[in-house]
Design an enzyme around this catalytic site. Structure first.
Site, PDB file in Angstrom:
ATOM      1  N   GLU A  34       0.808  -1.227   0.000  1.00 45.82           N
ATOM      2  CA  GLU A  34       0.000   0.000   0.000  1.00 45.82           C
ATOM      3  C   GLU A  34       0.837   1.271   0.000  1.00 45.82           C
ATOM      4  O   GLU A  34       1.731   1.461   0.830  1.00 45.82           O
ATOM      5  CB  GLU A  34      -0.930   0.012   1.213  1.00 45.82           C
ATOM      6  CG  GLU A  34      -1.859   1.220   1.245  1.00 45.82           C
ATOM      7  CD  GLU A  34      -2.945   1.108   2.291  1.00 45.82           C
ATOM      8  OE1 GLU A  34      -3.722   2.067   2.434  1.00 45.82           O
ATOM      9  OE2 GLU A  34      -3.020   0.066   2.986  1.00 45.82           O
TER      10      GLU A  34
ATOM     11  N   LYS B 231      -8.654  -0.966   1.113  1.00 46.46           N
ATOM     12  CA  LYS B 231      -9.690  -1.389   2.059  1.00 46.46           C
ATOM     13  C   LYS B 231     -10.534  -2.440   1.371  1.00 46.46           C
ATOM     14  O   LYS B 231     -11.181  -2.175   0.355  1.00 46.46           O
ATOM     15  CB  LYS B 231     -10.564  -0.200   2.500  1.00 46.46           C
ATOM     16  CG  LYS B 231     -10.051   0.465   3.749  1.00 46.46           C
ATOM     17  CD  LYS B 231     -10.261  -0.420   4.967  1.00 46.46           C
ATOM     18  CE  LYS B 231      -9.309  -0.070   6.107  1.00 46.46           C
ATOM     19  NZ  LYS B 231      -8.045  -0.787   6.037  1.00 46.46           N
TER      20      LYS B 231
END
Length: 473
Positions: free
Chosen positions: A273, A290
């Site tokens: 990420e 997410k």
């Protein structure tokens, strides 16, 4: 301070692990920002270096004014870490254009720890055993081009160019004679039952915390709460952090992986990420993750998990709330009207998981460090609204997250930056390894499924640490 940049490049067939092992493994402080899952668009280059350059120095920062520059001589320094780095970078001038195919041209490499939320969000935080931030000034480093198989040598100097030219010549010569690296065999897959014995929270305790999160959401205190726990494991005396990292980058290659080592700690990170990336044109990009489901050896099941990420309302709501949060965070640092979302809820697949990723972009109005401060900690590790959710988490989580949930990367002299979100990461210090894990809790969350997601995220990092655990732990 005025800095000049000298560069040289050479083609190579050597893998990056051979280069790092041969050139930097013996240094007291070393870094490897490692695109172990390279992507020509976002993760084409890896950077590696150490603290042995003549201009090298470091900032070790602890909240409450207990910070110092290390170097010659070490000295205490006042101000918070964001002010210190912002001032230092603004006082630095890069002379000339090095014409490099990447943004990093020298500057600070290191991490911001999660507990800096006490300074960015005014939320009380736990004390941490390691510095709340630690950055090394990289004046000599290598950049590895995964696309072309090319090594760029980069060296800063402040006026006397001959030592820099000598370092380029010496390093290029050493690169031509590096011995191969023998990689240890990959460990067997981790078993969840054994992993659970090292969790700080029992399953019952973690499920209770999830229920408490859902009550806070039902009461209107938050929309999404990114609850975490950690595994804490004793290490054997023969544990070798670099060997474990070389296993990790094979088990779970990731575009924002890294290895940091100092005499006090080592960080073995396989993060997929991006927190913030700031380019030379002043554009900033965030790519929050997410929504996570496991990979499967069965193609039909694997495809079903991808489809579920795209269509399940739970994952949609998790991702959308963080997109809105980051749009708001970036708006504090960007020109009005410049915020856009060029990628919304795109599925990316890794060795062990599928994940839902969005991209938010804007044009900076202030300095890169101001933007980092306004966005820290990353919304994908907090929830929304950020401040109230952090207050809830401070009550639920009884130990510090430390480096986990923070950000690792570089802050370059040319006002660019690239920082990850610290997940899928082992932090080794004081004879033990810590592995933070967690997930986003919403009103739609199923507690049992959330607990299983925690074990899923721990599986790859735990598998590489398991052979080095102390038998007496």
């Amino acid at each position: 301070m005025r800095y000049h940049v000298l560069t040289e490049w050479l083609d190579t067939a050597m893998p990056p692990e051979q280069i790092f092992h041969g050139l930097f493994a013996g240094a007291p402080h070393a870094f490897w920002l490692d695109s172990s899952r390279p992507d020509p668009r976002t993760a084409r280059f890896s950077f590696m270096g150490d603290d042995r350059g003549p201009l090298s120095h470091a900032l070790r920062y602890r909240r409450g004014g207990r910070s110092e520059w290390t170097g010659a001589p070490p000295r205490a320094i006042e101000g918070d870490v964001f002010q210190i780095l912002d001032t230092r970078l603004q006082q630095s001038e890069l002379v000339g254009d090095p014409a490099l195919p990447f943004d990093f041209c020298g500057g600070y490499v290191g991490y911001f720890g999660y507990e800096l939320m006490a300074e960015t969000q005014n939320v009380p935080a736990h004390d941490t055993p390691l510095p709340d931030a630690h950055f090394l000034f990289a004046d000599r480093f290598l950049a590895y081009d995964h696309h072309l198989g090319r090594i760029h040598l980069v060296c800063l100097h402040t006026g006397d160019a001959e030592p820099a030219h000598q370092w380029l010549r010496d390093t290029a010569n050493r690169l031509r004679h590096l011995p191969p690296v023998t990689l240890a065999p990959l460990p067997p897959s981790a078993e969840e039952v054994r992993m659970e014995t090292w969790l700080n929270d029992s399953k019952a305790a973690y499920l209770d915390k999830i229920r408490r999160c859902k009550r806070a959401i039902a009461d209107g205190e938050s929309y999404e709460i990114c609850l975490t726990t950690k595994l804490t494991m004793p290490l054997s005396e023969t544990f070798a952090p670099l060997d474990a990292y070389l296993r990790l980058r094979r088990v779970n290659p990731a575009p924002y992986a890294c290895f940091l080592r100092t005499p006090d700690y080592a960080v073995l990170c396989s993060s997929p990420e991006c927190f913030l990336r700031i380019d030379q044109n002043g554009y900033v990009r965030a790519r929050p993750i997410k929504g996570t489901l496991p990979r499967s050896d069965d193609p039909q099941t694997d495809r079903a998990h991808i489809d579920a990420l795209k269509t399940d309302p739970r994952f949609f709501s998790e991702n959308l709330m963080i997109v809105d949060l980051l749009r708001n965070d970036l708006a504090r640092s960007c020109e009005p009207g410049s915020i856009e979302v060029p990628g919304l809820m795109e599925v990316e697949s890794y060795a062990t998981v599928h994940q839902l990723v969005s991209t938010i972009r804007g044009k900076l109005a202030g300095t890169p460090i101001e933007c980092v401060r306004h966005c820290f900690p990353g919304g994908s590790m907090t929830g929304a609204p950020k401040k109230r959710t952090l207050e809830i988490l401070a009550q639920l989580e009884t130990t510090p997250r430390g480096i986990y949930s923070g950000a690792i990367g570089y802050l370059s002299l040319n006002r660019t930056a690239d920082l990850n979100i610290v997940i899928r990461t082992l932090v080794c210090h004081s004879g033990q390894a810590e592995l933070g894990v967690g997930g986003a809790i919403t009103q739609l969350s199923d507690p049992e499924a959330e607990y299983e997601e925690v074990l899923l995220k721990a599986r790859a990092p735990f598998s590489v640490i398991a052979p080095g655990l102390s038998s007496s732990g």
